[in-house]
Write a protein that holds these residues in place. Structure first.
Motif, PDB file in Angstrom:
ATOM      1  N   ALA A   1       1.528   4.814  14.097  1.00  0.00           N
ATOM      2  CA  ALA A   1       1.082   3.425  14.212  1.00  0.00           C
ATOM      3  C   ALA A   1       1.416   2.593  12.979  1.00  0.00           C
ATOM      4  O   ALA A   1       1.367   1.349  13.031  1.00  0.00           O
ATOM      5  N   LEU A   2       1.756   3.258  11.879  1.00  0.00           N
ATOM      6  CA  LEU A   2       2.062   2.539  10.645  1.00  0.00           C
ATOM      7  C   LEU A   2       3.552   2.272  10.471  1.00  0.00           C
ATOM      8  O   LEU A   2       3.937   1.409   9.677  1.00  0.00           O
TER       9      LEU A   2
ATOM     10  N   SER B   1       0.841  -1.194   0.000  1.00  0.00           N
ATOM     11  CA  SER B   1       0.000   0.000   0.000  1.00  0.00           C
ATOM     12  C   SER B   1       0.877   1.245   0.000  1.00  0.00           C
ATOM     13  O   SER B   1       1.879   1.307   0.722  1.00  0.00           O
TER      14      SER B   1
ATOM     15  N   GLY C   1      -8.920   0.826   4.243  1.00  0.00           N
ATOM     16  CA  GLY C   1      -8.577  -0.590   4.217  1.00  0.00           C
ATOM     17  C   GLY C   1      -7.226  -0.917   3.622  1.00  0.00           C
ATOM     18  O   GLY C   1      -7.073  -1.957   2.967  1.00  0.00           O
TER      19      GLY C   1
ATOM     20  N   LYS D   1      -3.409  -2.246   3.501  1.00  0.00           N
ATOM     21  CA  LYS D   1      -2.701  -3.336   4.166  1.00  0.00           C
ATOM     22  C   LYS D   1      -1.189  -3.109   4.087  1.00  0.00           C
ATOM     23  O   LYS D   1      -0.678  -2.565   3.106  1.00  0.00           O
TER      24      LYS D   1
ATOM     25  N   GLN E   1       5.285  -1.046  10.303  1.00  0.00           N
ATOM     26  CA  GLN E   1       4.898  -1.878   9.161  1.00  0.00           C
ATOM     27  C   GLN E   1       5.215  -1.185   7.831  1.00  0.00           C
ATOM     28  O   GLN E   1       4.672  -1.547   6.797  1.00  0.00           O
TER      29      GLN E   1
ATOM     30  N   ALA F   1      -2.548   7.174   9.813  1.00  0.00           N
ATOM     31  CA  ALA F   1      -2.930   5.889  10.401  1.00  0.00           C
ATOM     32  C   ALA F   1      -4.440   5.690  10.356  1.00  0.00           C
ATOM     33  O   ALA F   1      -4.933   4.606  10.003  1.00  0.00           O
ATOM     34  N   THR F   2      -5.181   6.749  10.677  1.00  0.00           N
ATOM     35  CA  THR F   2      -6.646   6.672  10.618  1.00  0.00           C
ATOM     36  C   THR F   2      -7.121   6.504   9.186  1.00  0.00           C
ATOM     37  O   THR F   2      -8.038   5.725   8.897  1.00  0.00           O
ATOM     38  N   GLU F   3      -6.503   7.239   8.274  1.00  0.00           N
ATOM     39  CA  GLU F   3      -6.896   7.180   6.872  1.00  0.00           C
ATOM     40  C   GLU F   3      -6.622   5.797   6.282  1.00  0.00           C
ATOM     41  O   GLU F   3      -7.432   5.260   5.519  1.00  0.00           O
ATOM     42  N   ALA F   4      -5.496   5.207   6.636  1.00  0.00           N
ATOM     43  CA  ALA F   4      -5.180   3.865   6.138  1.00  0.00           C
ATOM     44  C   ALA F   4      -6.221   2.851   6.606  1.00  0.00           C
ATOM     45  O   ALA F   4      -6.640   1.971   5.843  1.00  0.00           O
ATOM     46  N   GLU F   5      -6.656   2.978   7.856  1.00  0.00           N
ATOM     47  CA  GLU F   5      -7.688   2.082   8.371  1.00  0.00           C
ATOM     48  C   GLU F   5      -9.022   2.338   7.679  1.00  0.00           C
ATOM     49  O   GLU F   5      -9.753   1.395   7.342  1.00  0.00           O
ATOM     50  N   ARG F   6      -9.335   3.610   7.444  1.00  0.00           N
ATOM     51  CA  ARG F   6     -10.620   3.957   6.829  1.00  0.00           C
ATOM     52  C   ARG F   6     -10.768   3.351   5.439  1.00  0.00           C
ATOM     53  O   ARG F   6     -11.848   2.870   5.072  1.00  0.00           O
TER      54      ARG F   6
END
Length: 341
Positions: A268-269, A139, A244, A246, A272, A237-242
Motif C-alpha cells: 500500500a506504500l 519518511s 503516523g 507521511k 507513494q 504499511a500498518t506500521e507506517a500508519e501506526r
C-alpha cells in the motif's frame, strides 16, 4: 596449520553467519607454536579478517609476507585489512604490490579500483546523487536497522525526514533506544517486517549480530533455542500508519533474503515511495531469497527500476561478488527519459 579445505569451510560458515569454525581454527593457531610457513600464516590472517579482527589479521599477514614476499593473495588481504584499520594509502600500496607480482590478480585489481573510487561507492554518495537530482523523502522505513547507523547517515541527506527503524534482533534494543532518544524524529520497533502483523521465526547467532534472517517456518537444522526463536512481525504499511509516517517514503531493506514478504507488507506504500534501497545477493543466502537479477525483475513489476548502487562486498573465500545495495526509483523518473551516455 594450513589445511585449505578446512579453512575454506570455516570461511564459508562465517559468510553464512556461523563464525564458530573459523574462531576455533584461529584460536588454535594463536595458542599453538607459531607456524613458519607463509601459507599457514596467510590462512590465519584470512580467518582473523573474516572474524573482524583486523589487528590480529595484520600481524599474521605481515609474518606471512616475511616468509614469502611474493605471495600476492597475502598482499590483497593485507590491503583489505589496512583499509579496515583506516590506513587507506597503505591499503592502496598493498594492492598495487599484489598487482605488480601478478598482473592477472583479479581480486587485487577489483579491490584497487574500489579503493581508488571508494567515495562513489559509499551509501551516502548514492543518496546524495539522488537528492541532488531532486528526489524528496518525508519518511524513512529502515528495516534491519541494527544500531541505526544507516538512518543516521541518511539523515545527513534528508535532515527533516521522519525515521522509523525496524529491527528483529533484541540485541540491538539498547543502542536503538539510545539513538532514538537522542535524535528528534526517530522512532523504532523491535520486530521483524513481513507481509502481515503477527509472529515469524528469526534465526541469528548471538556472536554475529549483523547477520540474522526471518523465516516463515522454523529453519531446518537451526533449532537451537539460542539461535532460532519467534519474534513479533509487522507489516510496513500498518506500521507506517501506526506511527503516523507521511509520504513520500524511502524504504531500506537489509534483510538477508526476506525481501519479498516485507515488500508485500508494504504494497500500500509503494505508489507513494520514491526510493527503495535493497541489499541484494549474487548467491542464495536464504531458502526464499531472490538473486539480485530476480529482485530487479520483481521490482520492475511494481514499477521500479535500479538507478544506483553502493557498498559492494566480495566474499573472502574466492573474491566473488557477494552482495551490494541497489537503489530503486519509480520507472517514470526523469532520468530514464534519456538513454544517452
Amino acid at each position: 596449520m594450513s589445511d585449505i579445505p578446512l579453512v575454506e569451510e570455516a570461511l564459508a560458515r562465517v559468510a553464512t553467519g556461523d563464525p564458530s569454525a573459523a574462531q576455533a581454527l584461529l584460536e588454535a593457531g594463536l595458542s599453538a607454536p607459531a607456524p613458519n610457513t607463509a601459507n599457514a600464516l596467510y590462512d590465519l590472517g584470512r580467518l582473523a579478517l573474516a572474524l573482524e579482527q583486523p589487528v590480529v589479521a595484520l600481524g599474521f599477514l605481515d609474518r606471512a609476507l616475511e616468509c614469502d614476499s611474493q605471495l600476492s593473495p597475502a598482499h590483497v588481504d593485507r590491503g583489505r585489512t589496512l583499509h579496515r584499520l583506516g590506513r587507506g594509502r597503505e591499503a592502496i600500496q598493498a594492492m598495487c604490490r599484489a598487482v605488480a607480482i601478478d598482473p592477472d590478480a583479479h581480486a587485487a585489481l577489483n579491490r584497487l579500483r574500489w579503493l581508488l573510487d571508494e567515495g562513489r561507492l559509499r551509501t551516502t554518495s548514492a543518496l546524495s546523487r539522488l537528492a541532488q537530482r531532486g528526489l524528496p523523502v518525508a519518511s524513512v522505513l529502515d528495516v534491519g536497522a541494527s544500531d541505526g547507523q544507516w538512518s543516521l547517515a541518511a539523515r545527513r541527506i534528508w535532515p527533516d525526514a521522519r525515521y522509523h527503524l525496524v529491527e528483529a534482533f533484541d540485541h540491538w534494543r539498547a543502542p536503538l533506544e539510545a539513538t532514538c532518544s537522542a535524535q528528534p524524529g526517530f522512532s523504532h520497533v523491535i520486530a521483524a517486517a513481513g507481509n502481515s502483523d503477527g509472529e515469524v521465526w528469526f534465526y541469528n547467532d548471538p556472536d554475529a549480530p549483523y547477520g540474522g534472517a526471518a523465516f516463515q517456518d522454523q529453519p531446518d537444522g537451526k533449532e537451537q533455542p539460542q539461535k532460532s526463536w519467534k519474534v513479533p512481525q509487522v507489516a510496513l504499511a500498518t506500521e507506517a500508519e501506526r506511527v503516523g509516517l507521511k509520504p513520500p517514503f524511502l524504504i531500506k531493506l537489509d534483510t538477508h533474503g526476506f525481501e519479498v514478504p516485507i515488500l508485500e507488507g508494504a504494497e500500500a506504500l509503494l505508489s507513494q515511495t520514491n526510493l527503495v534501497v535493497i541489499e541484494v545477493y549474487v548467491f542464495h543466502v536464504h531458502p526464499q531469497a531472490l538473486l539480485f537479477h530476480e529482485i530487479c525483475a520483481w521490482m520492475a513489476e511494481k514499477g521500479f527500476r535500479p538507478i544506483d548502487l553502493s557498498e559492494p562486498l566480495w566474499r573472502p573465500r574466492d573474491e566473488a561478488l557477494w552482495q551490494f545495495d541497489l537503489f530503486f526509483v519509480p520507472a517514470d523518473r526523469q532520468e530514464f527519459a534519456c538513454n544517452a551516455y
